[in-house]
Structures are given as structure tokens and as C-alpha cells.
Enzyme design. Sequence first.
Site, PDB file in Angstrom:
ATOM      1  CG  ASP A  70       1.372  76.145  29.671  1.00  0.00           C
ATOM      2  OD1 ASP A  70       2.335  75.019  29.840  1.00  0.00           O
ATOM      3  OD2 ASP A  70       1.567  77.044  29.595  1.00  0.00           O
TER       4      ASP A  70
ATOM      5  CD  GLU B  64       8.374  77.311  28.724  1.00  0.00           C
ATOM      6  OE1 GLU B  64       8.006  78.513  29.426  1.00  0.00           O
ATOM      7  OE2 GLU B  64       8.059  76.506  27.892  1.00  0.00           O
TER       8      GLU B  64
HETATM    9  C1  GLC Z   1       4.801  78.390  29.809  1.00  0.00           C
HETATM   10  C2  GLC Z   1       4.797  77.433  30.645  1.00  0.00           C
HETATM   11  C3  GLC Z   1       4.001  77.393  31.862  1.00  0.00           C
HETATM   12  C4  GLC Z   1       3.913  78.803  32.261  1.00  0.00           C
HETATM   13  C5  GLC Z   1       2.946  79.702  31.267  1.00  0.00           C
HETATM   14  C6  GLC Z   1       3.017  81.104  31.416  1.00  0.00           C
HETATM   15  O1  GLC Z   1       4.793  78.379  28.427  1.00  0.00           O
HETATM   16  O2  GLC Z   1       4.639  76.203  29.969  1.00  0.00           O
HETATM   17  O3  GLC Z   1       4.761  76.790  32.806  1.00  0.00           O
HETATM   18  O4  GLC Z   1       3.049  79.112  33.546  1.00  0.00           O
HETATM   19  O5  GLC Z   1       3.708  79.571  29.892  1.00  0.00           O
HETATM   20  O6  GLC Z   1       3.976  81.792  31.436  1.00  0.00           O
END
Ligand code: GLC
Length: 637
Positions: free
Chosen positions: A330, A526
Amino acid sequence: MLFFNSRLFYVGMVSFVLILVLILSMWVRYTIPEHMDVPSIPPSNALYKNTKIPIEVRVQDLLSYMTLNEKIEQMVLVEKNSVHNLDDITSYGLGAMLSGFGAKPTDNTGIGWNTMVTDFVMRSEKSRLGIPLFYGVDAIHGHSNIANATIFPHFIGLGATGNVKLVEDVARATAEELVATGIRWSFSPTLDMPRDIRWGRTYETFSDDPVLVGKLGTAYINGLQKEKAGSSTSSIFVMGTPKHFVGIGGMQWGSSSNKDFKIDQGTTYPDEAKLREEYLFPFTKVIDAGALSIMIGLNSWGDTKLSASSYLVTNVLKGELGFKGFAVSDWYGVYEISKSKYDSTVSAINAGIDMVMLPFDYSTFVGNVLHAVQNGDIAESRIDDAVRRILRAKFALGLFDAQSPHVSLDVIGSAEHRALARDAVAQSLVLLKNENAVLPIATTTRFIRVAGSTADNIGRQAGAWTVEWQGIDGNWLPNATSILAGIRARAGSTTRIAYDELGNFADDGEIADIGIAIVGEKPYAEGWGDTAYPILSIEDREAIKKLRATSKKVVVIIVSGRPLFVTNEIASWDAVVAAWLPGSEGEGVADGLFGDTPFVGTLPLPWPHHTEQLPIMRDGRTADKTSVLFPRFFGLR
Ligand code: GLC
């Protein structure tokens, strides 16, 4: 002249040439890396280009032509705004790009996206071996980067429906709107399960129940990936990426590794048995359903970042669960493993990360991995395994094959998709209280007052991950319908409706038959949504009180990404409906309020009574052993 004819001269010359050759070979040996493969040019009829032969054969054949550099570049996942020279897509042969949420083309329409993504893919196909790149986005409640897309309810609302067929249809509709814009990869479904509703990503999850999450996660993957019945190709439609492996939702409050957050990116259960019992099941289900990529979370297990845990990523996910796709890290998570980018990269790839969401600076990454292979910190066999997994997915998606699926741009925000979203909204409503059957509202009702911050605020009813990562508060989403607009459209022609966001009605002494308070949260994404007290704002609580004073009956619609603490106020409300984050089709709420659709939704997770009950475990036990306000799966009909 004699000297030049002498034997001595020739011996000297031969020795000189031999020494020169020796020095040259030493120079070649130690300055040009041994891995500087001589790139072999594949013939036009190379096996990997043949759509008729098994994917495994195509993978192995293509791998045999790849230089080490080209292999490593397939492991790159870079954010599109970090590719400053688009020629690098070709010259580097970048394997994958993404739009970090909100990273849109200047023309943020279907055609704008299609033009941008098609250009990136075509550039990748001009690389030496012509390996098409993946382009991925977070289409977590529709193709919601685009303002006029269909914005479906966030997952927590879909979880409240518990409806497998509906969830598969929503995923399919989302996939169609993605493919219309040239995108074949979505970072969804989320399989996280929240134990603590103070977490800012609660609304991105279906439920805290592994069985329900397994069922709906499987439905979602099927909706994204399955080609329509009778389709000509066997390739998958849109690749899903179940996330985030593993134990996200089980983090402890206050354990976040991010100084701005409280629980997001924190540390999950230390107890392995509990981690397994509560969090593995949904991943086994989506792997059985054919998931080809799985995203590894930003959380930690004990002192180990998930991206550095070879036990969980290699032994458990790839070994025990038999996952044959690729593990993608991630956002920037790899570089949070340690202070050294080089060491972090080595740890993550050796732990089993196959593709790294850098998301910036691909040249440093490629250089580090090349160096690590050359000096033995990463075995080339590990690189080959990672690239095999990535190529397997690319072949399964049919990226190499001429006939990629085509979907008309008209599908974006189409009436059919909006009708599906409206139905999903109606099915997601959970009736928590209904004293004296104040609901459904009769269309003959004489006078209705409406108040609350979220009555006429499409930005709030859609929530975050809508055009902007953190969402946008206010009525800005085109072609969408606010909940108030839905009520106005549905109420009887003789019904008078008075609306004021704060409940400041003219003191006309009149008492409305019904006061509807539509209240809730501002958008957040988030860790920015981590909060110690998920409660209603003071403005919303005041608005409800004013409705109480000017209406015979009060109905409260809670539009939120999670249960909110309403323990002290709910007694004075006649009816309460949890509407979650319904998205663009606010009419779906009115459909339930006026009885056009029955209340079928149930709570996807327990509704706590107070903070000290958190976290709440899978069996419903609260931290302080007291009873929740409403248990999981509660819902009046
Ligand atoms: C974010 C998230 C993840 C997402 C990724 C791309 O930080 O944690 O769920 O798919 O970045 O945007």
C-alpha cells in the site's frame, strides 16, 4: 629496423596484447554488471503472443526474454503525477500506474480519463517487449473520481443490505463505468473488519463479521472480474484487489504509526490465534473466487510492518492460503519499514511483496533492486517469482490480446446504474426505532418540517473518496439528488414542506405533523476520520431539539460512516433510521420513509452505547462487558 624484425619485439607485442585483453576482460567483468543481460529479441510468433496457449506457458516464455531491468520495472506501481517525463513509461517499461485518489486528468470526464489512460497504456506497449501496464484506481463506491459517475453507497451501507446479488450488481456496474474510461483495475473490495468505530475507515468496510464480509467480498470480486454471460473472451473484466491483508480493523486505539492519526495504520491483534480466527476467512473466500492481486496493509503486527512480514505474506497468504496472484504493497508502506530505502526495499521484496506502490521515484526503486540482486541481498529467483505473478494477472486480464473489452461512455452515470444505486440506498436503510409507527410517512401528511446538516448536502451524503480524496462538503455533485430533494419529490402534492438547516423556523406557532432531522458527519478519509467521540455536531443536536419543539413527531435520519453515540438523545426521538453514506441517489432514502420500499437493512456491526465498550469483538463482547445500544444484525421491519 633490426629490433622490429627481432623475436624479442614480437614476444613483447604478444605479451602486451595479452595483458591488454586481460585488463579489458577484468574491466568488463567488474564494471559492467554480470546481470547486464544481452536482451534477446522475441520472434514475431513468440509463444507469449499466442492467445491460444495456456497462460502459464505464455508467462514463462515472456519471462525468458526479459532482462533483469525489465523484470524489476514490472514490479513498479507509480502514481501518475510522479511520472514527469511520459517517455519514461516506454523507456523504463513501467509495469503499473495509479491515480492516487483525486489525481485526475485535467478534463475530469469519461472521455478525459479514457484519453489519459489509453495514452499511458499505448506508451507502455512501445517498450522493447511491449508489456502493457496496469492502470489502477480506488473505485470503492463507483468510479467516484468522476463527478457525473454513479456514486453508490459506501460499503457499510452495502453491508447493511446483506444482499449478495445486489453487491455483485453494484460491482459490475462500477466495473462497466471503469472500463468505459479504459481502466481495468480497482483497489477493491475492502475486506477490513472494524472492531472500533472510532476508526476513520469504518465506512469502507462491509461489516465486522467475517462470514458476511467473506460473502459480500466474493460477490464484489465476481461482479468486477466475471465477464458478462456469453461473452466472447475468457479474460477477466476488471481486476479487483481485495485489501488490506491482514487484520486491518483490529488495530488498537492510540497505536497509529502516523503521528496525525490515532488508530489508522496502527498495530493489529498481537495474538496470532485471534488474528487468524477473526481476519483470515474473507481472504480465503476471495482467493477461491479468483482474486489475482491482494493489497498488503499499512498496519503492523507486533513490531513488524505487514509489508515486511514474510510469515504473513509468504508463509500464510502465499503458502497456507495458496495465493497465486501478486501481493501489492500500500501507499509508501514499504518505505515505512525502516529509515533506509534500500533496506526497506530488500525487506519487503524478500518478505513476499511482488509489486511496490512506491508511489513516487521509480528510478531509485529500480536502482536499489538491481543493486540488491547484484550483491545477493535479493535472489533473482524472488524477482522471477514476483514477475511471474504479475504477468499471470496481465495475461488473465487479456492485456496482451487485441480485443480488450469496450463499454460506451454513455454507461457513466446512466439511468440504469442510478436506479440500481437508488435501490441499494433503499435496501441499506436500517430502521432502529419506530414509536407508534410514525413511519412510513403518509403522502397525505399536511405539514412536514425538515432540518439538519445533511438534508441538502450531497457532499456529506456521498462521503469521501468522491472526486477528492477527503470528499467535498456541500451541494456540488452534478446529476445527484439530495435527501431533501428526494423527500420533496415524493411527498404528496398537498403536503407543505418547510426546510431550514439549523431548524430556525419562523415562529409561526404552527406545529408540523412530522419533523424530519437529517443529520450526520462531514466527509473524511482514512486516519483523518479517527475520532475519540463519534457523535452528532452541536448544530445537528440543536436542530433536532428545535424540530422537537415544533413538530408532533420527530424522525431522525443518521447519515454517517459509522454508528454515532446517540445514547443520551435517542429516547426523545420517535423514529430513527441509519442511512450510512448513500452516495448520489438520495431519493432512495425517501423511498423508505414514504413506504415505497420496505425497511430490510440490518446493522452490519454493533451500535455501541458508549466509548468504554470499544473494541467490540466478533462474538459481540464489549471491552467493558456491558450491552451495546443495538446488536449486530438488528433492524426493524
Ligand atoms: C491508500 C489506501 C488504500 C488505497 C491506496 C491507493 O492509502 O490505504 O486503500 O487503495 O492508498 O489510493
